[in-house]
Design a protein around this motif. Sequence first.
Motif, PDB file in Angstrom:
ATOM      1  N   LYS A  90       0.737  -1.056  -0.191  1.00 29.03           N
ATOM      2  CA  LYS A  90      -0.101  -0.359   0.411  1.00 29.03           C
ATOM      3  C   LYS A  90       1.208   1.100  -0.292  1.00 29.03           C
ATOM      4  O   LYS A  90       0.367   2.389  -0.430  1.00 29.03           O
ATOM      5  N   LYS A 146       2.548   1.769  -3.200  1.00 32.68           N
ATOM      6  CA  LYS A 146       1.669   2.784  -4.867  1.00 32.68           C
ATOM      7  C   LYS A 146       1.250   3.863  -4.354  1.00 32.68           C
ATOM      8  O   LYS A 146       1.094   4.697  -4.643  1.00 32.68           O
ATOM      9  N   TRP A 147       1.262   4.295  -3.169  1.00 38.67           N
ATOM     10  CA  TRP A 147       0.600   5.602  -2.369  1.00 38.67           C
ATOM     11  C   TRP A 147       2.395   6.215  -3.398  1.00 38.67           C
ATOM     12  O   TRP A 147       1.949   7.274  -3.392  1.00 38.67           O
ATOM     13  N   GLU A 191       1.643   6.928  -6.158  1.00 39.26           N
ATOM     14  CA  GLU A 191       0.510   8.058  -6.819  1.00 39.26           C
ATOM     15  C   GLU A 191       1.238   9.813  -6.263  1.00 39.26           C
ATOM     16  O   GLU A 191       0.149  10.232  -6.952  1.00 39.26           O
ATOM     17  N   ARG A 207      -4.516   7.836  -9.075  1.00 40.15           N
ATOM     18  CA  ARG A 207      -4.858   7.017  -7.598  1.00 40.15           C
ATOM     19  C   ARG A 207      -6.393   5.919  -7.955  1.00 40.15           C
ATOM     20  O   ARG A 207      -5.975   5.180  -7.585  1.00 40.15           O
ATOM     21  N   GLY A 208      -7.025   6.832  -8.423  1.00 45.65           N
ATOM     22  CA  GLY A 208      -8.190   5.552  -9.369  1.00 45.65           C
ATOM     23  C   GLY A 208      -7.838   4.695 -10.002  1.00 45.65           C
ATOM     24  O   GLY A 208      -8.356   3.346  -9.656  1.00 45.65           O
ATOM     25  N   GLU A 243      -5.937   2.640  -7.019  1.00 47.55           N
ATOM     26  CA  GLU A 243      -6.284   1.940  -6.027  1.00 47.55           C
ATOM     27  C   GLU A 243      -7.022   0.549  -5.602  1.00 47.55           C
ATOM     28  O   GLU A 243      -6.370   0.271  -4.621  1.00 47.55           O
ATOM     29  N   ASN A 244      -7.229  -0.119  -6.279  1.00 42.59           N
ATOM     30  CA  ASN A 244      -7.765  -1.950  -5.675  1.00 42.59           C
ATOM     31  C   ASN A 244      -6.783  -2.663  -6.993  1.00 42.59           C
ATOM     32  O   ASN A 244      -7.123  -3.725  -6.860  1.00 42.59           O
TER      33      ASN A 244
END
Length: 139
Positions: A21, A24-25, A28, A36-37, A40-41
């Motif tokens: 996580k 990924k942050w 972004e 981000r979208g 996100e998953n």
Amino acid sequence: MATTKILILDALNELLEAEFKDFKWRLENSDTPIPRGKLENANCHKVVDLMVQHHNTSDAGKIAVRTLRNINQNELADQLKGKLQEVPEDVPAGAGASSSGKPVPTPTTGVTVTITSNGGTVKAPVVHGCNVNGPMTFN
């Protein structure tokens, strides 16, 4: 031999959920962010694909190494960097072969490449991700 994408994927698979996580942050919130979208998953496979889509393959490897360092995964970053150095440059499909089917060596800076054909078809060389200073001629 493993590809850049596989090596990045293998490194991401070593991360715990919280570390992934954070990875990924940081993607972004980098200088060249991935939206981000989209992240996100996203699982590890999707993150690798997004990195390659938003950057080129070799830059995705460099960004992965830098981002791993930013989340204090220095040993994993060092391992990935070492493995990435063993991967040959990614060549687009159809490039890097002569009309005889034999591989054409990848040219280096300041080298003239001559491709000839004895009755076959020769596809023009691919020019990608470079700066050209001076004339360039394709015949």
